[in-house]
Motif scaffolding. Structure first.
Motif, PDB file in Angstrom:
ATOM      1  N   GLY A  38       0.835  -1.188   0.000  1.00 32.66           N
ATOM      2  CA  GLY A  38       0.000   0.000   0.000  1.00 32.66           C
ATOM      3  C   GLY A  38       0.871   1.238   0.000  1.00 32.66           C
ATOM      4  N   ILE A  39       0.232   2.383  -0.084  1.00 34.13           N
ATOM      5  CA  ILE A  39       0.945   3.654  -0.067  1.00 34.13           C
ATOM      6  C   ILE A  39       0.127   4.650   0.747  1.00 34.13           C
ATOM      7  CG2 ILE A  39      -0.135   4.547  -2.168  1.00 34.13           C
ATOM      8  CD1 ILE A  39       2.528   5.754  -2.940  1.00 34.13           C
ATOM      9  N   ASP A  40       0.827   5.606   1.376  1.00 36.67           N
ATOM     10  CA  ASP A  40       0.099   6.688   2.034  1.00 36.67           C
ATOM     11  C   ASP A  40       0.519   8.013   1.433  1.00 36.67           C
ATOM     12  OD1 ASP A  40       2.204   7.986   4.126  1.00 36.67           O
ATOM     13  OD2 ASP A  40       2.440   5.816   4.164  1.00 36.67           O
ATOM     14  N   VAL A  41      -0.449   8.887   1.273  1.00 37.90           N
ATOM     15  CA  VAL A  41      -0.225  10.184   0.642  1.00 37.90           C
ATOM     16  C   VAL A  41      -0.949  11.268   1.423  1.00 37.90           C
ATOM     17  CG1 VAL A  41       0.016   9.166  -1.663  1.00 37.90           C
ATOM     18  CG2 VAL A  41      -2.233   9.948  -0.893  1.00 37.90           C
ATOM     19  N   SER A  42      -0.486  12.499   1.233  1.00 34.38           N
ATOM     20  CA  SER A  42      -1.162  13.655   1.831  1.00 34.38           C
ATOM     21  C   SER A  42      -0.724  14.907   1.091  1.00 34.38           C
ATOM     22  CB  SER A  42      -0.862  13.739   3.329  1.00 34.38           C
ATOM     23  OG  SER A  42      -1.682  14.716   3.950  1.00 34.38           O
ATOM     24  N   TRP A  43      -0.743  16.048   1.773  1.00 36.07           N
ATOM     25  CA  TRP A  43      -0.472  17.318   1.114  1.00 36.07           C
ATOM     26  C   TRP A  43       0.871  17.380   0.378  1.00 36.07           C
ATOM     27  CZ3 TRP A  43       3.716  20.153   2.822  1.00 36.07           C
ATOM     28  CH2 TRP A  43       4.232  19.783   4.071  1.00 36.07           C
ATOM     29  N   GLY A 248      -0.913  -4.975  24.565  1.00 35.63           N
ATOM     30  CA  GLY A 248      -1.910  -5.749  23.839  1.00 35.63           C
ATOM     31  C   GLY A 248      -2.009  -5.424  22.367  1.00 35.63           C
ATOM     32  N   SER A 249      -1.137  -4.527  21.872  1.00 36.97           N
ATOM     33  CA  SER A 249      -1.188  -4.118  20.478  1.00 36.97           C
ATOM     34  C   SER A 249      -0.339  -5.043  19.614  1.00 36.97           C
ATOM     35  CB  SER A 249      -0.674  -2.686  20.324  1.00 36.97           C
ATOM     36  OG  SER A 249      -0.482  -2.342  18.970  1.00 36.97           O
ATOM     37  N   ARG A 250      -0.741  -5.185  18.368  1.00 37.81           N
ATOM     38  CA  ARG A 250       0.086  -5.889  17.393  1.00 37.81           C
ATOM     39  C   ARG A 250       0.413  -4.930  16.253  1.00 37.81           C
ATOM     40  NH1 ARG A 250      -4.135  -9.956  14.200  1.00 37.81           N
ATOM     41  NH2 ARG A 250      -5.227  -8.318  13.019  1.00 37.81           N
ATOM     42  N   VAL A 251       1.494  -5.222  15.541  1.00 35.28           N
ATOM     43  CA  VAL A 251       1.895  -4.399  14.398  1.00 35.28           C
ATOM     44  C   VAL A 251       1.123  -4.876  13.175  1.00 35.28           C
ATOM     45  CG1 VAL A 251       3.803  -3.658  12.941  1.00 35.28           C
ATOM     46  CG2 VAL A 251       4.172  -4.008  15.390  1.00 35.28           C
ATOM     47  N   ASP A 252       0.277  -4.013  12.657  1.00 31.45           N
ATOM     48  CA  ASP A 252      -0.513  -4.323  11.463  1.00 31.45           C
ATOM     49  C   ASP A 252       0.145  -3.833  10.184  1.00 31.45           C
ATOM     50  OD1 ASP A 252      -2.432  -5.522  12.996  1.00 31.45           O
ATOM     51  OD2 ASP A 252      -4.094  -4.268  12.309  1.00 31.45           O
ATOM     52  N   LEU A 253       0.878  -2.718  10.267  1.00 31.13           N
ATOM     53  CA  LEU A 253       1.517  -2.119   9.097  1.00 31.13           C
ATOM     54  C   LEU A 253       2.919  -1.646   9.440  1.00 31.13           C
ATOM     55  CD1 LEU A 253      -1.220   0.283   7.622  1.00 31.13           C
ATOM     56  CD2 LEU A 253      -0.469  -1.887   6.645  1.00 31.13           C
ATOM     57  N   THR A 254       3.806  -1.687   8.454  1.00 31.20           N
ATOM     58  CA  THR A 254       5.113  -1.048   8.575  1.00 31.20           C
ATOM     59  C   THR A 254       5.354  -0.233   7.313  1.00 31.20           C
ATOM     60  OG1 THR A 254       6.253  -2.973   7.654  1.00 31.20           O
ATOM     61  CG2 THR A 254       6.046  -2.861  10.060  1.00 31.20           C
ATOM     62  N   GLN A 255       6.250   0.727   7.407  1.00 31.76           N
ATOM     63  CA  GLN A 255       6.438   1.707   6.340  1.00 31.76           C
ATOM     64  C   GLN A 255       7.904   1.816   5.944  1.00 31.76           C
ATOM     65  OE1 GLN A 255       6.518   6.054   7.161  1.00 31.76           O
ATOM     66  NE2 GLN A 255       4.494   6.044   6.215  1.00 31.76           N
ATOM     67  N   TYR A 256       8.144   2.030   4.656  1.00 27.81           N
ATOM     68  CA  TYR A 256       9.479   2.380   4.176  1.00 27.81           C
ATOM     69  C   TYR A 256       9.320   3.329   2.996  1.00 27.81           C
ATOM     70  CZ  TYR A 256       9.046  -0.685   0.078  1.00 27.81           C
ATOM     71  OH  TYR A 256       8.644  -1.263  -1.107  1.00 27.81           O
ATOM     72  N   VAL A 257      10.428   3.935   2.559  1.00 32.74           N
ATOM     73  CA  VAL A 257      10.398   4.931   1.499  1.00 32.74           C
ATOM     74  C   VAL A 257      11.057   4.376   0.243  1.00 32.74           C
ATOM     75  CG1 VAL A 257      11.095   7.268   0.815  1.00 32.74           C
ATOM     76  CG2 VAL A 257      10.451   6.793   3.184  1.00 32.74           C
ATOM     77  N   SER A 258      10.428   4.585  -0.898  1.00 34.38           N
ATOM     78  CA  SER A 258      11.001   4.183  -2.183  1.00 34.38           C
ATOM     79  C   SER A 258      10.594   5.191  -3.246  1.00 34.38           C
ATOM     80  CB  SER A 258      10.503   2.782  -2.576  1.00 34.38           C
ATOM     81  OG  SER A 258      11.019   2.418  -3.844  1.00 34.38           O
ATOM     82  N   GLY A 259      11.566   5.688  -3.992  1.00 35.40           N
ATOM     83  CA  GLY A 259      11.263   6.623  -5.059  1.00 35.40           C
ATOM     84  C   GLY A 259      10.561   7.875  -4.596  1.00 35.40           C
ATOM     85  N   GLY A 260      10.820   8.290  -3.362  1.00 34.10           N
ATOM     86  CA  GLY A 260      10.216   9.507  -2.837  1.00 34.10           C
ATOM     87  C   GLY A 260       8.800   9.343  -2.322  1.00 34.10           C
ATOM     88  N   LEU A 261       8.291   8.106  -2.237  1.00 32.17           N
ATOM     89  CA  LEU A 261       6.947   7.855  -1.744  1.00 32.17           C
ATOM     90  C   LEU A 261       6.994   6.901  -0.552  1.00 32.17           C
ATOM     91  CD1 LEU A 261       5.011   7.412  -5.106  1.00 32.17           C
ATOM     92  CD2 LEU A 261       4.904   9.388  -3.569  1.00 32.17           C
ATOM     93  N   ASP A 262       5.990   6.987   0.298  1.00 30.10           N
ATOM     94  CA  ASP A 262       5.897   6.117   1.470  1.00 30.10           C
ATOM     95  C   ASP A 262       5.107   4.867   1.093  1.00 30.10           C
ATOM     96  OD1 ASP A 262       7.199   8.011   2.981  1.00 30.10           O
ATOM     97  OD2 ASP A 262       5.375   8.855   3.832  1.00 30.10           O
ATOM     98  N   TYR A 263       5.765   3.720   1.122  1.00 26.64           N
ATOM     99  CA  TYR A 263       5.104   2.441   0.879  1.00 26.64           C
ATOM    100  C   TYR A 263       4.896   1.713   2.200  1.00 26.64           C
ATOM    101  CZ  TYR A 263       5.546   2.893  -4.140  1.00 26.64           C
ATOM    102  OH  TYR A 263       5.405   3.317  -5.443  1.00 26.64           O
ATOM    103  N   ASN A 264       3.863   0.881   2.245  1.00 30.29           N
ATOM    104  CA  ASN A 264       3.493   0.215   3.474  1.00 30.29           C
ATOM    105  C   ASN A 264       3.264  -1.272   3.248  1.00 30.29           C
ATOM    106  OD1 ASN A 264       3.108   2.667   5.300  1.00 30.29           O
ATOM    107  ND2 ASN A 264       1.894   3.191   3.502  1.00 30.29           N
TER     108      ASN A 264
END
Length: 268
Positions: A38-43, A248-264
């Motif tokens: 996945g990817i996350d985007v904003s302003w 009690g939390s689990r890790v559902d997503l992790t993030q890294y950067v590629s080509g100037g975008l945040d991938y998950n």
């Protein structure tokens, strides 16, 4: 995601991610859609051409601050709805939202003076807010910002989205970690009051500095975690095995950067 984390790791992360994929800045492209990413985007991505065929997408509601609106929110929501593949490739929601968080105290442009907000008397676990820089008013500030995110910023059917709380040290926070937790508890309480699900985006270091140790009685306990900070796809996948940010939390997503975008990476 958040522009602050993107700026901190972009130059190093891009080079390392490209090296991992065997490419160079001139020839390497973004990860393939078949990677179920996945990817996350904003302003910061306003006006950019964004990838297609993703497994899921996360859109930022704010403009870098907890009290501002992403100027291309609707455009990015439309993109997210159109780009995610069918059938779903992961257990993540097809489209989710994230919001900036902060606890500016009396230095903010607005600070609550009561437990009343937009027609509702809020049940406050920290007592009565009277305009002071304390936990009761921090809770109300968080509640109010979540209300604004869901109601004021133009999100249709906010109860149908998963909402991630973006918690970073570059936003305004108090030295009192308990007050910061109260702020985030207020946000969580509002989103949950409309039937929406909530998670926390941060790194272990930043979360500890801002929120400290979360008691098991807090409504933050058990919320899904989304961990930033990986520099490669391999590192992001490895971070799926880290502990969650709260009890009690689990890790559902992790993030890294590629080509100037945040991938998950979806961890489950």
């Amino acid at each position: 995601m958040a522009a602050s984390m993107l700026k901190m790791v972009l130059s190093v992360a891009t080079a390392l991610a490209l090296a991992l994929m065997g490419g160079s800045p001139a020839t390497a492209g973004p990860p393939r859609p078949s990677d179920s990413l996945g990817i996350d985007v904003s302003w910061p991505q306003c006006g950019q051409t964004l990838p297609e065929g993703l497994a899921f997408a996360i859109v930022g509601v704010n403009n870098g601050l907890a009290n501002a609106t992403n100027p291309c929110l609707q455009e990015q929501l439309d993109w997210a709805e159109s780009t995610v593949r069918y059938p779903q490739a992961t257990s993540q929601p097809r489209v989710a939202l994230y919001v900036n968080t902060a606890n500016p105290g009396l230095a903010g442009s607005w600070w609550p003076s009561s437990n009343f907000y937009m027609g509702t008397v809020v049940k406050n676990p920290y007592g009565k807010c009277e305009g002071k820089n304390d936990r009761a008013c921090a809770y109300m500030y968080g509640y109010a910002k979540a209300y604004d995110d869901a109601v004021v910023r133009g999100v249709e059917d906010p109860d149908t989205y998963f909402w991630w709380l973006d918690v970073e040290t570059e936003n305004s926070w108090q030295a009192d970690t308990a007050a910061n937790r109260a702020d985030l508890e207020g946000m969580t309480a509002y989103f949950e009051s409309i039937g929406a699900d909530v998670g926390i985006y941060s790194t272990g270091y930043q979360w500890g500095k801002i929120a400290g140790s979360v008691p098991s009685t807090s409504n933050l306990a058990g919320l899904p975690s989304w961990l930033a900070g990986a520099r490669t796809l391999k590192g992001a996948k490895s971070n799926c095995s880290l502990p969650g940010l709260t009890p009690g939390s689990r890790v559902d997503l992790t993030q890294y950067v590629s080509g100037g975008l945040d991938y998950n990476v979806a961890c489950n």
